[in-house]
Each structure stands twice: as structure tokens, then as C-alpha cells.
Design a protein around this motif. Sequence first.
Motif, PDB file in Angstrom:
ATOM      1  N   ASP A 142       6.199   1.050  -5.437  1.00 54.63           N
ATOM      2  CA  ASP A 142       6.240   0.391  -6.736  1.00 54.63           C
ATOM      3  C   ASP A 142       5.567  -0.971  -6.581  1.00 54.63           C
ATOM      4  N   PRO A 143       4.429  -1.223  -7.271  1.00 61.89           N
ATOM      5  CA  PRO A 143       3.740  -2.513  -7.147  1.00 61.89           C
ATOM      6  C   PRO A 143       4.618  -3.727  -7.445  1.00 61.89           C
ATOM      7  N   SER A 144       5.661  -3.546  -8.236  1.00 62.75           N
ATOM      8  CA  SER A 144       6.523  -4.690  -8.569  1.00 62.75           C
ATOM      9  C   SER A 144       7.355  -5.157  -7.375  1.00 62.75           C
ATOM     10  N   TYR A 186       4.526 -11.702  -5.528  1.00 61.00           N
ATOM     11  CA  TYR A 186       3.406 -12.358  -6.183  1.00 61.00           C
ATOM     12  C   TYR A 186       3.677 -13.853  -6.287  1.00 61.00           C
ATOM     13  N   ASN A 232      -3.158  -8.593  -9.383  1.00 62.48           N
ATOM     14  CA  ASN A 232      -1.829  -8.648  -9.987  1.00 62.48           C
ATOM     15  C   ASN A 232      -1.257  -7.229  -9.894  1.00 62.48           C
ATOM     16  N   ALA A 233      -0.064  -7.026 -10.388  1.00 67.66           N
ATOM     17  CA  ALA A 233       0.585  -5.712 -10.254  1.00 67.66           C
ATOM     18  C   ALA A 233      -0.236  -4.611 -10.913  1.00 67.66           C
TER      19      ALA A 233
END
Length: 119
Positions: free
Chosen positions: A4-6, A10, A35-36
Amino acid sequence: MSFDPSTLKYDAGGLIPAIAQDAATGEVLMMAWMNAQAVARTLESGRVTYWSRSRQSFWVKGESSGHVQELVDFRVDCDRDCVLVTVRQTGPACHTNRRSCFYTAVREGEEVELMTPMV
């Protein structure tokens, strides 16, 4: 385990540094930001997608120049605050028309140009 990119860390602007490395040679080609959504687009399409801070828009590497980065592998560092994309690079990776953005070395206090633009 599903990715999951989240889950990446960041910065305050929602960006993570992404280092591009040639999959065949190991040469470091460039560093840019994702970014995500750029992470997700890269993984879905197989074409490396960055976030352009100056244009405030997605930037699919090679979309206008033809200097495409085809994703080979996507790696996350131990702190989850940086990613490494190994790529098959078509043409130069740098906007200066050099193979790599890292074309200047500092040796004995002097800057040395390691490569000239590609023809």
C-alpha cells in the motif's frame, strides 16, 4: 503481503525521494520525487512516474523526450522514506542530455565533469 503506497513515509509536502538506477549496470541515473499517486501509477503502468514540484503535475519519464524509464523493480528502504526504482533506460536520464544526472564529481576540491551530453 500486499503493498500500500500510503505506508511509505512522505515529507510534509507529501513527497518521497525516488532514486533511479539502471537495472543492467547498477549506474545511478537520477533522483526525483514521487507522491503516493505517482508510486501507484508507476506500479500499475510499469512506466516510472514522478511528481514535478515545479509544474505541480505528474511527469511520466520519457513522455515528451522519448527517454523512457521502464520499471524493472521497485524497492523500499528500511526506513520507508526513500524508494529505489531499477529501470531499463532509453536514452539519457538527465534533462541535460547526459546518461546520468550525477555527472559532476568533486576531486581534490575541484569540480570535474565526468560525462558530456549524449549526441
